[in-house]
Design a protein around this motif. Structure first.
Motif, PDB file in Angstrom:
ATOM      1  N   LEU A  46      -5.211   4.910 -10.117  1.00 42.18           N
ATOM      2  CA  LEU A  46      -6.207   5.396  -9.198  1.00 42.18           C
ATOM      3  C   LEU A  46      -6.378   3.746  -8.585  1.00 42.18           C
ATOM      4  O   LEU A  46      -6.162   3.810  -7.160  1.00 42.18           O
ATOM      5  N   SER A  47      -6.277   2.640  -9.139  1.00 43.95           N
ATOM      6  CA  SER A  47      -6.482   1.285  -8.585  1.00 43.95           C
ATOM      7  C   SER A  47      -5.545   1.067  -7.702  1.00 43.95           C
ATOM      8  O   SER A  47      -5.375   0.323  -6.719  1.00 43.95           O
ATOM      9  N   ALA A  48      -4.112   1.493  -8.078  1.00 43.13           N
ATOM     10  CA  ALA A  48      -2.702   1.321  -7.404  1.00 43.13           C
ATOM     11  C   ALA A  48      -2.579   2.076  -6.163  1.00 43.13           C
ATOM     12  O   ALA A  48      -2.254   1.415  -5.309  1.00 43.13           O
ATOM     13  N   VAL A  49      -3.127   3.201  -6.207  1.00 39.50           N
ATOM     14  CA  VAL A  49      -3.301   3.863  -4.960  1.00 39.50           C
ATOM     15  C   VAL A  49      -4.108   3.545  -3.910  1.00 39.50           C
ATOM     16  O   VAL A  49      -3.852   3.293  -2.894  1.00 39.50           O
ATOM     17  N   TRP A  50      -5.284   2.884  -4.469  1.00 40.67           N
ATOM     18  CA  TRP A  50      -6.135   2.257  -3.453  1.00 40.67           C
ATOM     19  C   TRP A  50      -5.795   1.047  -3.068  1.00 40.67           C
ATOM     20  O   TRP A  50      -5.758   0.673  -1.888  1.00 40.67           O
ATOM     21  N   GLY A  51      -4.960   0.266  -3.969  1.00 36.71           N
ATOM     22  CA  GLY A  51      -4.501  -1.064  -3.120  1.00 36.71           C
ATOM     23  C   GLY A  51      -3.129  -0.952  -2.415  1.00 36.71           C
ATOM     24  O   GLY A  51      -3.178  -1.329  -1.330  1.00 36.71           O
ATOM     25  N   VAL A  52      -2.451   0.345  -2.483  1.00 31.67           N
ATOM     26  CA  VAL A  52      -1.474   0.497  -1.491  1.00 31.67           C
ATOM     27  C   VAL A  52      -2.223   0.843  -0.040  1.00 31.67           C
ATOM     28  O   VAL A  52      -1.740   0.542   0.842  1.00 31.67           O
ATOM     29  N   GLN A  53      -3.278   1.797  -0.232  1.00 28.95           N
ATOM     30  CA  GLN A  53      -3.939   2.227   0.903  1.00 28.95           C
ATOM     31  C   GLN A  53      -4.410   0.776   1.679  1.00 28.95           C
ATOM     32  O   GLN A  53      -4.277   0.940   2.957  1.00 28.95           O
ATOM     33  N   LEU A  55      -3.217  -2.205   1.681  1.00 31.93           N
ATOM     34  CA  LEU A  55      -2.227  -3.073   2.164  1.00 31.93           C
ATOM     35  C   LEU A  55      -1.575  -2.147   3.524  1.00 31.93           C
ATOM     36  O   LEU A  55      -1.253  -2.658   4.432  1.00 31.93           O
ATOM     37  N   ARG A  56      -1.476  -0.854   3.345  1.00 34.29           N
ATOM     38  CA  ARG A  56      -1.149  -0.006   4.722  1.00 34.29           C
ATOM     39  C   ARG A  56      -2.010  -0.300   5.884  1.00 34.29           C
ATOM     40  O   ARG A  56      -1.665  -0.476   6.986  1.00 34.29           O
ATOM     41  N   LYS A  57      -3.452  -0.450   5.541  1.00 31.28           N
ATOM     42  CA  LYS A  57      -4.219  -0.719   6.590  1.00 31.28           C
ATOM     43  C   LYS A  57      -4.498  -2.003   6.934  1.00 31.28           C
ATOM     44  O   LYS A  57      -5.184  -2.114   7.886  1.00 31.28           O
TER      45      LYS A  57
END
Length: 92
Positions: A46-53, A55-57
């Protein structure tokens, strides 16, 4: 159980029951710790998904994984403190 059993037989039955209870407790602890490992793995994902989000924003957003991880942790803690049923049939 027959009350006419000699004390040695009665003591050995009690020792066997205590040993079974200790083994059940060890098994429950191993399963509970395994659940925490799953929780930790879920937290990493979940933290990886949050981190990617983020980075994208290109900005740090609200750490939303705290909600599912908090609920999951509360359930695991409740399992630890909830009284177990007294039946020795493995269910509880």
């Amino acid at each position: 159980m027959d009350d006419r059993l000699d004390p040695v037989t009665r003591a050995s039955d009690q020792d066997r029951e205590k040993a079974l209870a200790r083994e059940r407790d060890r098994k429950d602890l191993r399963e509970w710790l395994a659940e925490w490992r799953y929780w930790l793995g879920g937290g990493v994902i979940l933290s990886a998904v949050w981190g990617v989000q983020c980075l994208r924003k290109d900005e740090l957003g609200f750490y939303w994984p705290v909600t599912p991880l908090g609920i999951w942790a509360a359930v695991l803690v409740a399992i630890a403190v909830w009284p177990r049923s007294g039946g020795g049939d493995g269910e509880g």
